[in-house]
Design a protein around this motif. Sequence first.
Motif, PDB file in Angstrom:
ATOM      1  N   THR A  24     -85.708 -19.360   2.553  1.00 13.74           N
ATOM      2  CA  THR A  24     -86.360 -20.608   2.996  1.00 13.74           C
ATOM      3  C   THR A  24     -87.767 -20.371   3.527  1.00 13.74           C
ATOM      4  O   THR A  24     -88.567 -21.292   3.598  1.00 13.74           O
ATOM      5  CB  THR A  24     -85.533 -21.283   4.107  1.00 13.74           C
ATOM      6  N   THR A  25     -88.093 -19.122   3.900  1.00  9.96           N
ATOM      7  CA  THR A  25     -89.433 -18.804   4.388  1.00  9.96           C
ATOM      8  C   THR A  25     -90.153 -17.952   3.346  1.00  9.96           C
ATOM      9  O   THR A  25     -89.575 -17.567   2.337  1.00  9.96           O
ATOM     10  CB  THR A  25     -89.346 -18.054   5.734  1.00  9.96           C
TER      11      THR A  25
ATOM     12  N   TYR B  55     -99.893 -12.813  -7.339  1.00  6.15           N
ATOM     13  CA  TYR B  55     -99.369 -13.668  -6.270  1.00  6.15           C
ATOM     14  C   TYR B  55     -99.905 -13.230  -4.917  1.00  6.15           C
ATOM     15  O   TYR B  55    -100.183 -12.046  -4.685  1.00  6.15           O
ATOM     16  CB  TYR B  55     -97.839 -13.580  -6.214  1.00  6.15           C
ATOM     17  N   ASN B  56    -100.006 -14.187  -4.001  1.00  6.11           N
ATOM     18  CA  ASN B  56    -100.277 -13.876  -2.609  1.00  6.11           C
ATOM     19  C   ASN B  56     -98.969 -13.906  -1.828  1.00  6.11           C
ATOM     20  O   ASN B  56     -97.981 -14.506  -2.271  1.00  6.11           O
ATOM     21  CB  ASN B  56    -101.279 -14.861  -2.008  1.00  6.11           C
ATOM     22  N   LEU B  57     -98.970 -13.302  -0.668  1.00  2.00           N
ATOM     23  CA  LEU B  57     -97.737 -13.164   0.118  1.00  2.00           C
ATOM     24  C   LEU B  57     -97.103 -14.504   0.455  1.00  2.00           C
ATOM     25  O   LEU B  57     -95.880 -14.647   0.446  1.00  2.00           O
ATOM     26  CB  LEU B  57     -98.025 -12.370   1.400  1.00  2.00           C
ATOM     27  N   ASP B  58     -97.937 -15.509   0.757  1.00  2.00           N
ATOM     28  CA  ASP B  58     -97.361 -16.802   1.154  1.00  2.00           C
ATOM     29  C   ASP B  58     -96.823 -17.605  -0.033  1.00  2.00           C
ATOM     30  O   ASP B  58     -96.241 -18.671   0.150  1.00  2.00           O
ATOM     31  CB  ASP B  58     -98.390 -17.635   1.934  1.00  2.00           C
ATOM     32  N   GLU B  59     -97.006 -17.088  -1.265  1.00  2.00           N
ATOM     33  CA  GLU B  59     -96.485 -17.764  -2.455  1.00  2.00           C
ATOM     34  C   GLU B  59     -95.154 -17.183  -2.924  1.00  2.00           C
ATOM     35  O   GLU B  59     -94.552 -17.678  -3.867  1.00  2.00           O
ATOM     36  CB  GLU B  59     -97.500 -17.645  -3.604  1.00  2.00           C
ATOM     37  N   ILE B  60     -94.695 -16.114  -2.238  1.00  2.00           N
ATOM     38  CA  ILE B  60     -93.471 -15.421  -2.661  1.00  2.00           C
ATOM     39  C   ILE B  60     -92.353 -15.758  -1.682  1.00  2.00           C
ATOM     40  O   ILE B  60     -92.545 -15.748  -0.465  1.00  2.00           O
ATOM     41  CB  ILE B  60     -93.698 -13.896  -2.709  1.00  2.00           C
ATOM     42  N   GLU B  61     -91.171 -16.011  -2.231  1.00  2.00           N
ATOM     43  CA  GLU B  61     -90.018 -16.366  -1.403  1.00  2.00           C
ATOM     44  C   GLU B  61     -89.508 -15.157  -0.623  1.00  2.00           C
ATOM     45  O   GLU B  61     -89.429 -14.051  -1.147  1.00  2.00           O
ATOM     46  CB  GLU B  61     -88.908 -16.892  -2.315  1.00  2.00           C
ATOM     47  N   ASN B  62     -89.165 -15.379   0.641  1.00  2.00           N
ATOM     48  CA  ASN B  62     -88.496 -14.353   1.435  1.00  2.00           C
ATOM     49  C   ASN B  62     -87.114 -14.117   0.834  1.00  2.00           C
ATOM     50  O   ASN B  62     -86.303 -15.034   0.735  1.00  2.00           O
ATOM     51  CB  ASN B  62     -88.384 -14.858   2.889  1.00  2.00           C
TER      52      ASN B  62
END
Length: 938
Positions: free
Chosen positions: A342-343, A330-337
């Motif tokens: 929501t981010t 996974y890349n960072l922008d594909e993982i839920e905060n």
Amino acid sequence: MPKDTSIRSILIIGSGPIIIGQACEFDYAGSQAALSLKEEGIEVSIINSNPATIMTDKVIADHVYLRPLTVDSIEQILIERKIDAVLPTMGGQTALNLCKEAEERGVWEKYGVRVIGVDVAAIEKTENREAFRQLMVDIGIGVANSRIANSFLEGKEAAQQIGYPLVIRPSYTLGGYGGGFVHKKEEFDQALKRGLEASPTHEVLVEQAVLGWKEYELELLRDSADNVIIICSIENFDPMGIHTGDSITVAPAMTLSDRCYQDMRNQAIKMMRAIGNFAGGCNVQFSVNPDNDEIIAIEINPRVSRSSALASKATGYPIAKIASKLAIGYNLDEIENQITKTTSAYFEPSLDYVIVKIPRWNFDKFKGANMELGLQMKSVGEVMAIGRTFIEALQKACQSLEIGRAGLGADGKHSRNIDEIMYGLQHPSWNRLFLIKDAMSMGVPLESIRKVTRIDKWFLSQIQELVQLEVELKRYSLNNIPKDFFFTLKQKGYSDIQIAYLLGNVTEDEVYERRKVLGIKRVYKMVDTCAAEFAALTPYYYSTFEEENESLASDKKKVIVLGSGPNRIGQGIEFDYSCVHGLLAAKECGFEAIMINCNPETVSTDFNMADKLYFEPVFWEHVREIIELEKPVGVIVQLGGQTALKMAEKLEEMGVKIIGTSYNDMDVAEDRGRFSDLLKELEIPYPRYGVAENAEEAIVVANQVGYPVLVRPSYVLGGQGMSIVINDEDLEKAVVKLLGDLPGNRVLIDHFLDRAEETESDSICDGEDVHIIGLMEHIEPAGIHSGDSFAVLPPFSLSEKVMADMETYSKKIARALNVIGLLNIQFAVKDGKVYVIEANPRASRTVPFIAKAYDVPYINIAAKIMLGVNKLKDFTIERKLDGYAIKEPVFSYEKFPEVTKELGPEMKSTGESIRFIKDLEDPYFRKLYKDKSMYLSK
């Protein structure tokens, strides 16, 4: 890019037993990683030899291998099970070294296993001191002037070229082992010899010592698309010269200029990219010249570290959880905060609060140890505190330490010996923080303290402000303190006990009642990672003194679990294991489970383990106000060791229900006189004993019960202060010292059963029925603390009658003490007769070991019984043990080479491993048994 679907099964390598320099922060990381990977549908296997941790529990992984951490053990797992990839970055240095050795032996290639989360080449680049130094030079990163040495002659030449003071850093060691400072030529030969011997490759780095420079750490994460984020900046309160594990640390960095931070950030990213093309976490340490902001790199660790656990709890950003997802593609922008939901995880946390970590030492266990701090880590645990300001967090951290301090001074435990104070400032040890305050209180100028300690002036001025506040407070009485000033004191972290002490002739309760009248009470703020820029959903709170309270109490039935505070010798990770199972059981039984704890290394303080987490000191004032806010149906004290148990009396006085065994029944077990009366009534044998309040009384008692005698204080854990003496002279010395160390305590004097065997039982009682969890036989004889003994499950040489007596006595005592939950009993067996030494109606260090050995979730069962939801008859308990399990104590003596390794009634081990054997002919066991025979024949 999305998850790599070719990875269907992963092996996580653990860190093994707790030792100084590698503690339960790696078990926290491994547990979080395993749960994160299971979320992705990946089959997770774990190898770890530590039975005391939740990491080796079936609630964490699909397959747990409690085996020695060797390449042979790993190869056996790869034969038994199809493993696609191995994740070695969660198990500290132990796991990385094991991964590298397996690579060199061709094991990963042979079984088609990919190494994820790190490049093996990166391990070599970061652990080999010369390779790291050369890489930094190649990429233009500043490093201290240094030379590599593989021999005595090369080391001498390096020292001559660089000049003194020097640092010696051995390659491939943990926690700074073997390293040290050399201030003058006469000290060099011995230090070089020690460093070369400590390194497995007989290699050291001889380096310029940048003593007095400031030290910083950055925690980084990188994904496969080469996106890098900085999770946290951490500043060491102590300057260079003290191992980071022994330093007080602060997050975010307090005295770092923005220009210097941006420069440091850019260098850290450059360093991470230079050591290899991998996705995962990284810790980078820097040193900064306070005169001109010159930055040099100290080291980089391509794995989660001690600081990763701290940074995760400090920011609410679960580093190990996210790093494990990055490792599978996974890349960072594909993982839920995990906080906002929501981010994305592609963000850098922003803090509107301050974190302070203070280490916890156990020098009291190592008489004669060199207590000065340096490059070799010596602390055994740590506490973390959260406040709106540095000084509030610092005071809360002092209250969390479990050393009897009510905050930073102002509690009657200050030093007034100026020579002792100035020596302590120049030679840092566990108490330097307190001595700084003492020096200021005695009028030592701030600049003089700065010159001696080289601690940044900003930190010192914060502490000096406390001295000024205390002078002002003494002008008032309790009833005329202005509300604004009272509010300021609480915002600065002052406990009610400190205020009572400074006012004189008032009690903690009176101060508490007065501030309630004035409307000054704690509020709770959420740890949200984004300084309230986005709405956060995580119920993770800290206290402060402001207007708005963000922790809203629900109307659900709720249970509070009191944690065990910082790890120390005698109270370790096994109690956190118990607390986690208490939380899980409460949730399964329909309760809202609330956790109070201050240990950043543990799974119990993971923000998604409890329904609600209060990261607060396990300190009466804090616990009391949380209880008043939440109004639980009860509090569980039985799982958090002595830290939680000692609150039972105050909870009882406050009218709060103690879940499980009552306070009075626990006190019967703790009070030697009451307990012996009970044993007498039950017709259970026990050693003759007496109680004394001074040395004269002790001598009379000892002559009545007969020498040798075991001398110990009441109400302590881990055998603190225990000793065995054989005459009046030694007894007098022991009692005087004990009462000096623990004033106000009573001394227990038991006839010591020389050459007796020691055995243990653990059991669960529901008030009626009693289930014997396990009977254990020790290899070492009575007189050596049970925590330092090899324990064998089930017993291997006890007669049927002895085992039957142990069971009978366990059941009698459990019922007589009205135990609801767990009970540990220690016995001495001499000439076939079983004597009861002590009983502890609480979680013990042996229950996790037995639970893992028999593969039965005993703590979970006990917790449900304590909660009143189940009885023993509701459970079908099936044990699975083919042969014997052995609990092996593990020591960290290499950190204290100057102390005796002789074992006695005071516990010294830092952790434990488990080993399974098929039968008593096993060579490993035969050697142990031979040692036992030798002990008993002395």
